[in-house]
Write a protein that holds these residues in place. Structure first.
Motif, short mmCIF file in Angstrom:
data_model
loop_
_atom_site.label_atom_id
_atom_site.label_comp_id
_atom_site.label_asym_id
_atom_site.label_seq_id
_atom_site.Cartn_x
_atom_site.Cartn_y
_atom_site.Cartn_z
N ASN A 10 0.84 -1.20 0.00
CA ASN A 10 0.00 0.00 0.00
C ASN A 10 0.87 1.24 0.00
O ASN A 10 1.95 1.25 0.58
N ILE A 11 0.38 2.29 -0.68
CA ILE A 11 1.00 3.61 -0.61
C ILE A 11 -0.07 4.63 -0.23
O ILE A 11 -1.16 4.64 -0.81
N ILE A 12 0.24 5.47 0.75
CA ILE A 12 -0.60 6.61 1.09
C ILE A 12 0.25 7.86 0.86
O ILE A 12 1.29 8.05 1.49
N SER A 13 -0.19 8.69 -0.07
CA SER A 13 0.58 9.89 -0.42
C SER A 13 -0.38 10.96 -0.90
O SER A 13 -1.59 10.70 -1.06
N ASN A 22 -2.05 5.62 -6.76
CA ASN A 22 -0.75 6.25 -6.95
C ASN A 22 -0.16 5.91 -8.31
O ASN A 22 0.34 6.79 -9.02
N PHE A 23 -0.22 4.64 -8.68
CA PHE A 23 0.40 4.23 -9.94
C PHE A 23 -0.34 4.82 -11.14
O PHE A 23 0.27 5.21 -12.14
N GLN A 24 -1.65 4.92 -11.02
CA GLN A 24 -2.43 5.52 -12.10
C GLN A 24 -2.04 6.99 -12.29
O GLN A 24 -1.92 7.48 -13.42
N GLN A 25 -1.83 7.70 -11.20
CA GLN A 25 -1.40 9.10 -11.29
C GLN A 25 -0.03 9.21 -11.95
O GLN A 25 0.19 10.11 -12.78
N LEU A 26 0.88 8.33 -11.61
CA LEU A 26 2.21 8.36 -12.22
C LEU A 26 2.14 8.10 -13.72
O LEU A 26 2.85 8.74 -14.50
N TYR A 302 7.76 13.20 -8.62
CA TYR A 302 6.35 12.93 -8.34
C TYR A 302 6.03 13.02 -6.85
O TYR A 302 4.99 13.54 -6.45
N TYR A 303 6.93 12.47 -6.03
CA TYR A 303 6.68 12.35 -4.59
C TYR A 303 7.50 13.32 -3.74
O TYR A 303 7.21 13.47 -2.55
N GLY A 304 8.52 13.96 -4.32
CA GLY A 304 9.50 14.62 -3.49
C GLY A 304 10.28 13.56 -2.74
O GLY A 304 10.15 12.36 -2.98
N HIS A 305 11.12 13.99 -1.81
CA HIS A 305 11.89 13.05 -1.01
C HIS A 305 11.11 12.74 0.25
O HIS A 305 10.98 13.59 1.14
N THR A 306 10.59 11.53 0.35
CA THR A 306 9.73 11.14 1.47
C THR A 306 10.51 10.48 2.61
O THR A 306 9.93 9.81 3.47
#
Length: 377
Positions: A10-13, A22-26, A302-306
């Motif tokens: 899972n990814i929460i962002s 998330n993958f669809q957005q990428l 896409y995410y910045g440095h998390t």
């Protein structure tokens, strides 16, 4: 040794609350990195990938925002996994670089605060929420924390100590975190450009991610963790090696453990922070290994440095790329700006059969990590 399968994630962002979102957005080239004006984080406007104001998880006052992110991501992952987390065979591994450090900005400095800020306090609260039988394990080693969590879980399963490992990571961006990176003059005043000639530094990001590892294969199309390695270049507290030899050694050690050759790696998910030194060092490490023709991307645009979640988020996106046999382009990249001619994926999605993929990461203090993911036969 036992095989280690990935059975759920899972990814929460700011791009979504599931891996699929998330993958669809990428795939649509959508970035979470936006211009923000928030005096609580920085005096001047800044680019970062942050959850929108009012984005609450509604778990009450018992848990901090950091802990709520961990809980929400674990909960979403468990919903798609056939797993008894109350069994002694399952270990919880939590990865973070900063945890609840934001509390020092708002609370009185006393013994109660010091206990509340401690990562082991958060880890136990999360473990108790889900009734994990075992004491949770904390992995906090700068920006390779998420990746090191995967390697640690793999080792514990291979050794037979546990059958399952729930590996979760999260970090939240606060003034303390932002000011630290600003003090290094490492924060870009524009959207970051990994590996690009005009790159000027990082954007920060926040998020959480979870991967469940297991010795029990649940899906005929499972992906395995087949190799992993970590090391330290012992160069400088904040500056990476200037030669790339140390990261190259680590990634080649992971590839060797996976039972494959360097040439068998179909894709590399780089750390790619868009700082001058990190991207240069990674390009050298990749070319030393003779992998300069292998497609490489960075997801920082896409995410910045998390931070502590980066290795997990980027590993999960690597898994999705493997499942769909494609490589996401490096957002912000236009012209190669490193001295070694690495094959940076740019502009459009690349269609490519991906059987073995390599994820690498580096961090302050000289830490380096690498993991190999392979499709199960």
């Amino acid at each position: 040794m036992k095989e280690v399968f990935i059975i759920a994630d899972n990814i929460i962002s700011p791009l979504g609350f599931s891996t699929a979102e998330n993958f669809q957005q990428l795939k649509q080239s959508v970035s979470g990195v936006q211009l923000h004006e928030d005096k609580k984080i920085a005096d001047e406007p800044f680019y970062a990938s942050l959850f929108p104001a009012g984005c609450e998880l509604f778990m009450g006052d018992k848990y901090t925002h950091f802990e709520q992110l961990l809980i929400a991501s674990i909960e979403a992952t468990l919903s798609s996994a056939n797993l008894d987390i109350t069994s002694k065979n399952t270990i919880l591994i939590i990865s973070s670089t900063k945890g609840n450090i934001s509390l020092i900005e708002t609370e009185e400095n006393n013994e109660a605060l010091r206990k509340r800020v401690a990562l082991h306090t958060s880890a136990q609260l999360v473990a108790d929420h889900f009734h994990f039988a075992n004491k949770p394990l904390i992995v906090s080693n700068a920006c390779i924390s998420g990746l090191l969590g995967i390697v640690t879980g793999m080792r514990l399963i291979q050794s037979g100590i546990y059958e399952n490992a729930v590996v979760v990571g999260a970090d939240v961006i606060t003034k303390f975190v932002m000011s630290g990176f600003q003090s290094f003059q490492a924060v870009s005043a524009e959207p970051c450009k990994p590996f690009d000639a005009d790159r000027t530094g990082i954007n920060l990001g926040e998020g959480a991610a979870t991967i469940i590892l297991s010795s029990n294969k649940q899906d005929a199309k499972s992906i395995k963790v087949t190799g992993g390695a970590t090391g330290n270049d012992a160069n400088h507290i904040s500056g990476p090696s200037r030669t790339g030899m140390e990261l190259s050694h680590v990634l080649q050690k992971a590839v060797k453990e996976a039972g494959i050759q360097n040439a068998d790696v179909d894709f590399i998910s780089a750390h790619g922070t868009a700082t001058m030194y990190n991207d240069e060092m990674e390009s050298k490490a990749i070319t030393i290994a003779g992998m300069e023709h292998t497609p490489v991307n960075s997801l920082k645009g896409y995410y910045g440095h998390t931070l502590g979640a980066a290795g997990l988020i980027e590993s999960i996106i690597t898994l999705q790329q493997m499942k769909e046999n494609l490589v996401i382009p490096t957002k912000g990249f236009q012209q190669l700006g490193v001295t070694k001619p690495v094959n940076v994926a740019a502009n459009t999605i690349i269609q490519k059969n991906l059987k073995h993929c390599l994820k690498i990461a580096s961090g302050f203090g000289g830490c380096n990590g690498a993991v190999v993911f392979s499709k199960a036969e």
